[in-house]
Scaffold this motif. Structure first.
Motif, PDB file in Angstrom:
ATOM      1  N   ILE A  89       0.878  -1.170   0.000  1.00 23.16           N
ATOM      2  CA  ILE A  89       0.000   0.000   0.000  1.00 23.16           C
ATOM      3  C   ILE A  89       0.911   1.214   0.000  1.00 23.16           C
ATOM      4  O   ILE A  89       1.626   1.470   0.970  1.00 23.16           O
ATOM      5  CB  ILE A  89      -0.940  -0.011   1.213  1.00 23.16           C
ATOM      6  CG1 ILE A  89      -1.843  -1.248   1.156  1.00 23.16           C
ATOM      7  CG2 ILE A  89      -1.775   1.265   1.262  1.00 23.16           C
ATOM      8  CD1 ILE A  89      -2.706  -1.424   2.373  1.00 23.16           C
ATOM      9  N   SER A  90       0.901   1.963  -1.097  1.00 22.90           N
ATOM     10  CA  SER A  90       1.917   2.988  -1.337  1.00 22.90           C
ATOM     11  C   SER A  90       1.287   4.363  -1.513  1.00 22.90           C
ATOM     12  O   SER A  90       0.256   4.527  -2.180  1.00 22.90           O
ATOM     13  CB  SER A  90       2.723   2.644  -2.595  1.00 22.90           C
ATOM     14  OG  SER A  90       3.573   3.702  -2.975  1.00 22.90           O
ATOM     15  N   ALA A 264       4.541  10.880  -2.039  1.00 22.51           N
ATOM     16  CA  ALA A 264       3.748  12.081  -2.278  1.00 22.51           C
ATOM     17  C   ALA A 264       2.790  12.373  -1.127  1.00 22.51           C
ATOM     18  O   ALA A 264       2.559  13.528  -0.791  1.00 22.51           O
ATOM     19  CB  ALA A 264       2.971  11.939  -3.581  1.00 22.51           C
ATOM     20  N   LEU A 265       2.215  11.330  -0.522  1.00 19.29           N
ATOM     21  CA  LEU A 265       1.288  11.518   0.592  1.00 19.29           C
ATOM     22  C   LEU A 265       2.052  11.639   1.904  1.00 19.29           C
ATOM     23  O   LEU A 265       3.111  11.034   2.074  1.00 19.29           O
ATOM     24  CB  LEU A 265       0.320  10.340   0.693  1.00 19.29           C
ATOM     25  CG  LEU A 265      -0.679  10.137  -0.439  1.00 19.29           C
ATOM     26  CD1 LEU A 265      -1.590   8.956  -0.110  1.00 19.29           C
ATOM     27  CD2 LEU A 265      -1.495  11.386  -0.699  1.00 19.29           C
ATOM     28  N   ASP A 286       6.186   4.342   1.342  1.00 16.12           N
ATOM     29  CA  ASP A 286       6.260   5.522   0.483  1.00 16.12           C
ATOM     30  C   ASP A 286       5.328   6.653   0.939  1.00 16.12           C
ATOM     31  O   ASP A 286       4.326   6.967   0.296  1.00 16.12           O
ATOM     32  CB  ASP A 286       5.957   5.162  -0.982  1.00 16.12           C
ATOM     33  CG  ASP A 286       6.817   4.026  -1.494  1.00 16.12           C
ATOM     34  OD1 ASP A 286       8.013   4.033  -1.185  1.00 16.12           O
ATOM     35  OD2 ASP A 286       6.288   3.127  -2.177  1.00 16.12           O
ATOM     36  N   ALA A 287       5.694   7.259   2.057  1.00 14.48           N
ATOM     37  CA  ALA A 287       5.032   8.485   2.513  1.00 14.48           C
ATOM     38  C   ALA A 287       6.114   9.437   2.992  1.00 14.48           C
ATOM     39  O   ALA A 287       7.239   9.025   3.305  1.00 14.48           O
ATOM     40  CB  ALA A 287       4.032   8.186   3.626  1.00 14.48           C
ATOM     41  N   THR A 288       5.787  10.722   3.073  1.00 11.35           N
ATOM     42  CA  THR A 288       6.760  11.730   3.458  1.00 11.35           C
ATOM     43  C   THR A 288       6.182  12.586   4.584  1.00 11.35           C
ATOM     44  O   THR A 288       5.079  12.338   5.075  1.00 11.35           O
ATOM     45  CB  THR A 288       7.162  12.593   2.246  1.00 11.35           C
ATOM     46  OG1 THR A 288       8.273  13.411   2.581  1.00 11.35           O
ATOM     47  CG2 THR A 288       6.004  13.444   1.754  1.00 11.35           C
ATOM     48  N   THR A 353       7.763   0.550   5.817  1.00 10.01           N
ATOM     49  CA  THR A 353       9.078   0.848   5.244  1.00 10.01           C
ATOM     50  C   THR A 353       9.014   2.077   4.344  1.00 10.01           C
ATOM     51  O   THR A 353       7.963   2.427   3.810  1.00 10.01           O
ATOM     52  CB  THR A 353       9.596  -0.370   4.444  1.00 10.01           C
ATOM     53  OG1 THR A 353      10.934  -0.121   3.999  1.00 10.01           O
ATOM     54  CG2 THR A 353       8.718  -0.670   3.236  1.00 10.01           C
ATOM     55  N   ARG A 354      10.145   2.745   4.205  1.00  7.93           N
ATOM     56  CA  ARG A 354      10.284   3.917   3.332  1.00  7.93           C
ATOM     57  C   ARG A 354       9.232   4.985   3.676  1.00  7.93           C
ATOM     58  O   ARG A 354       8.541   5.495   2.814  1.00  7.93           O
ATOM     59  CB  ARG A 354      10.204   3.517   1.856  1.00  7.93           C
ATOM     60  CG  ARG A 354      11.226   2.464   1.445  1.00  7.93           C
ATOM     61  CD  ARG A 354      11.320   2.325  -0.058  1.00  7.93           C
ATOM     62  NE  ARG A 354      10.060   2.026  -0.701  1.00  7.93           N
ATOM     63  CZ  ARG A 354       9.547   0.817  -0.870  1.00  7.93           C
ATOM     64  NH1 ARG A 354      10.208  -0.245  -0.411  1.00  7.93           N
ATOM     65  NH2 ARG A 354       8.389   0.647  -1.494  1.00  7.93           N
ATOM     66  N   LEU A 355       9.178   5.324   4.954  1.00  3.12           N
ATOM     67  CA  LEU A 355       8.206   6.302   5.430  1.00  3.12           C
ATOM     68  C   LEU A 355       8.931   7.527   5.963  1.00  3.12           C
ATOM     69  O   LEU A 355       9.947   7.402   6.652  1.00  3.12           O
ATOM     70  CB  LEU A 355       7.312   5.687   6.507  1.00  3.12           C
ATOM     71  CG  LEU A 355       6.507   4.455   6.058  1.00  3.12           C
ATOM     72  CD1 LEU A 355       5.741   3.859   7.222  1.00  3.12           C
ATOM     73  CD2 LEU A 355       5.559   4.809   4.913  1.00  3.12           C
ATOM     74  N   GLY A 356       8.395   8.718   5.672  1.00  2.00           N
ATOM     75  CA  GLY A 356       9.097   9.962   5.958  1.00  2.00           C
ATOM     76  C   GLY A 356       8.811  10.580   7.301  1.00  2.00           C
ATOM     77  O   GLY A 356       9.358  11.639   7.620  1.00  2.00           O
TER      78      GLY A 356
END
Length: 585
Positions: A89-90, A264-265, A286-288, A353-356
Motif C-alpha cells: 500500500i503505497s 507524495a502523501l 512511500d510516505a513523506t 518501510t520507506r516512510l518519511g
C-alpha cells in the motif's frame, strides 16, 4: 454453528464496477471499504499481489468498525500460508520523463514536494556536504563567509542546514532563504521564523561551555551541486509548481528499467473512532512529511518532540554552572499511519518501510495490538503511543529508523496506561531504543536492543523518565530485557532519568555499554528498585546509593564471555518470539 464471513477481493488490476469476488475483484481500497460497510457480521477483504497506490489517505471511521463482536479484516491474499502474496500500500508517485544531463537524471515534477526517494525499492539519500567553509561566522540573519562556494549553489532557497548535536540529544534543521555576494563576503540569509526561533531555543551553559543559538551547521543538504555520490538526489523548488528532481544514478541503473518512486502523501492510513479492525500481512510504504521543508524548519528538542513556537524557559541544572533553555510545549513528529480514539485495532505480520515520518502513531485509544511486524527504513520512529491504554507491542523487528530525525526512538510511550512492550528487537537506531515517559502500568519485558545511541547522546537502549504510577502495583516493570552496544560516550544502557518513580528494574542484562545504568539523576529517582540485573560495569552512583533507590543482588562482570554465560537464560528468553526455539515438554 459458526457465523459466515463475508469476503471481498481487491486487486490493482481489478474493476470497481465488478462484484469484488476472487474472479472479478474490485480495483481500489475505498471500493472494498464501501462493500465492507454494507455487510453484516465478520468481513474479510483479500488484497491481491501488487502495489495499491493511494492518491489520498485511506480513511476509516466508526462506520468501518466491526459489528456485534465480529471483526473487519484487511489482509494479503494467502496470509499465513506459503502462498501469501506480496501486497504494497503505497503513497508514492513513480517518476518518469527523465532526461540525462552531464551524468545525472533530471525530471520536471510539477508541484510534487517530497523529502525522500526510493530507487528500485532502495532508499536514496539527499545530496549533501559536510558543513560550511572555514572562516564562516554567524550573523543576526544567517552566516557570512569569504568563500565563494555557496554562490555556486544552484537553488539556494531549496538548501537545508542540519545541526547535529546542537544539544547532545538534539538535531535541528533550518532552510536557507537566499545567498548573495556583498563586497568580499558571501551572505547566507536563513529562512524565518525558523532561524530566529532557533536562536531563542538553543542556549546553554555546560561546565562553562556556552552556546547562544545555533552554531555552524554540521551538514548542508539538497542542492544539485552536491550530487557527487551515486544514489543521491536533490529536489529544487525555485519556482512554485515547477519543481525539478535531480538524481545521480548508481552503476547499472537506467531510466528504461529503473523504477524511481517519490513519496507524495504524508498520511497513508487514518483510523478515527473505529473499533475491531485488523490489518494482516500488508506492506505500508512511500510516505513523506513536509513540514521541515517550510520556513518553520524542524526545531527538534528531544525524542519525537519538536518546537513550534511559544514560551521558552531556563532550566537550571547546577546553579551558576549548568543551565539550558527548554520549550514549554512541543509537538510530536506525525505518523504516516495514525490511529485516534480507536479500540481493538490489530496489525499483524505487516511491514512499514520507506516512510518519511513516524510509521505508526496512536492517540487516546484502547486495546491496540501490533504483533510480528517489521519496521525499517524510517525517517523517524517506528511506533509512538500517546495516551493509549492496554496496548500490546510484541514480537516486532525495528531497525534502521531515525534516518532523517536522529532523536527518534524506536518505540515511544507517553501518558499511557497498562501498555506492554515485550519481545521486540530494536537494532541500529540513532538514539534511544525504547522510551517510556510518564505513565502508569507500563511493562517492558524480554526486549533486545542492540546498537542504539549510534548518533546522538544522552539516552539509552531502554529509557524510562518521570513518574510511572503511584505505587509498585501500578508502576513500571522493566524485566528480562537485554541491552547491548549503546554506543555514544554519553549514555546509559538502561537509563532511568528525570525523576523516574515507582519502577522495578529486575533481571535485565546490559552488555558492551560505556555506562550500564545510573542511580543519581535530577530530579532524583524515587521508589526505584534495581534487583537481579547483570551489568558489564557498575552503575554510576552504585557506590553511594541515593535514598530513593533500592540496589540489591545485582552482578557486575567486566569480561564479556563471563557476562554472557552468567546471563544466558535471560538472553535466551529476550528478543523476537518468532526466532526462538519452542520449549520442550
Amino acid at each position: 454453528m459458526a457465523a459466515l464471513m463475508t469476503q471481498f477481493h481487491v486487486s490493482p488490476s481489478g474493476d470497481d464496477s465488478a462484484p469484488g469476488t476472487e474472479e472479478h475483484p474490485f480495483a481500489t481500497l475505498p471500493r472494498a471499504q464501501r462493500a465492507a460497510r454494507e455487510s453484516v457480521g465478520a468481513v474479510l477483504v483479500h488484497l491481491r499481489a501488487g502495489t495499491h497506490v493511494l492518491t489520498e489517505p485511506w480513511e476509516l471511521t466508526a462506520e468501518d468498525s466491526g459489528r456485534d463482536g465480529a471483526r473487519v479484516i484487511y489482509q494479503a491474499y494467502g496470509y499465513g500460508t506459503d502462498a501469501a502474496e506480496q501486497v504494497v500500500i503505497s503513497g508514492g508517485t513513480e517518476i518518469t520523463g527523465w532526461r540525462e544531463h552531464e551524468g545525472r537524471w533530471v525530471a520536471e515534477v510539477g508541484a510534487l514536494d517530497t523529502r525522500q526517494l526510493s530507487v528500485d525499492g532502495q532508499r536514496a539519500e539527499r545530496a549533501g556536504i559536510d558543513g560550511l567553509p572555514d572562516g564562516t561566522t554567524r550573523t543576526e540573519t544567517g552566516y557570512r563567509t569569504t568563500s565563494l562556494a555557496p554562490q555556486q549553489w544552484q537553488a539556494p532557497a531549496s538548501v537545508e542546514f542540519v545541526y547535529r548535536g546542537i544539544y547532545p540529544w538534539t538535531e535541528a534543521r533550518c532552510g536557507v532563504a537566499a545567498v548573495t555576494h556583498t563586497g568580499e563576503h558571501t551572505e547566507i540569509t536563513m529562512a524565518q521564523p525558523a532561524f530566529d526561533q532557533a536562536k531563542a531555543l538553543y542556549n546553554y551553559e555546560f561546565e562553562y561551555q556556552r552556546l547562544t543559538g545555533p552554531a555552524l551547521p554540521t551538514r548542508v543538504e539538497n542542492d544539485p551541486s552536491f550530487l557527487t555520490t551515486p544514489g543521491t538526489f536533490a529536489l529544487t523548488r525555485s519556482h512554485p509548481d515547477h519543481h525539478v528532481l535531480h538524481y545521480l544514478p548508481r552503476s547499472g541503473e537506467h531510466p528504461s528499467h529503473t523504477r524511481v518512486v517519490a513519496p507524495a502523501l504524508e498520511t497513508l492510513l487514518r483510523v478515527t473512532a473505529a473499533r475491531d479492525i485488523s490489518f494482516r500481512g500488508l506492506i505500508f510504504a512511500d510516505a513523506t512529511w513536509l513540514r521541515p521543508n517550510r520556513s518553520q524548519g524542524f526545531l527538534h528538542y528531544h525524542g519525537s518532540g519538536y518546537y513550534e513556537g511559544g514560551d521558552i524557559y531556563t532550566e537550571v541544572l547546577i546553579e551558576g554552572r549548568q543551565w539550558l533553555t527548554v520549550p514549554t510545549e512541543t509537538a510530536t513528529i506525525p505518523a504516516c499511519l495514525t490511529l485516534e480514539h480507536t479500540a481493538g485495532i490489530t496489525f499483524e505480520g505487516c511491514r512499514f518501510t520507506r516512510l518519511g515520518g513516524t510509521a505508526l502513531g496512536a492517540t487516546a485509544g484502547v486495546g491496540l495490538t501490533v504483533r510480528g511486524c517489521d519496521f525499517d527504513t524510517l525517517a523517524a520512529s517506528a511506533i509512538t503511543l500517546t495516551g493509549d491504554r492496554d496496548a500490546v507491542l510484541e514480537d516486532n523487528l525495528i531497525q534502521h529508523i531515525g534516518l532523517d530525525y536522529a532523536g527518534s526512538p524506536g518505540i515511544s510511550l507517553l501518558g499511557t496506561a497498562g501498555c506492554t512492550v515485550a519481545h521486540n528487537q530494536v537494532t541500529d537506531v540513532p538514539h534511544c531504543g525504547i522510551v517510556a515517559g510518564p505513565g502508569t502500568g507500563t511493562v517492558l519485558s524480554n526486549n533486545h536492543t542492540d546498537r542504539t545511541m549510534g548518533v546522538l547522546a544522552d539516552g539509552g537502549g531502554l529509557y524510562i523518565a518521570g513518574p510511572q504510577g503511584d505505587s509498585f502495583d501500578n508502576g513500571a516493570l522493566v524485566r528480562g530485557n537485554v541491552i547491548d552496544n549503546t554506543r555514544t560516550p554519553y549514555n546509559f544502557g538502561l537509563y532511568t532519568d528525570y525523576g523516574a518513580a515507582w519502577v522495578q528494574v529486575q533481571d535485565n542484562v546490559v552488555g558492551q555499554a560505556d555506562n550500564s545504568a545510573v542511580l543519581h539523576v535530577g530530579p532524583p529517582l524515587d521508589h526505584v528498585v534495581f534487583r537481579g540485573n547483570y551489568w558489564n560495569s557498575d552503575p554510576v552512583g552504585s557506590d553511594a546509593v541515593p535514598a530513593g533507590v533500592t540496589y540489591e543482588n545485582n552482578t557486575t562482570l567486566t569480561d564479556t564471555d563471563e557476562l554472557e554465560a552468567a546471563s544466558s537464560a535471560i538472553r535466551a528468553r529476550a528478543g523476537l518470539l518468532r526466532t526462538q526455539e519452542p520449549a520442550i515438554g
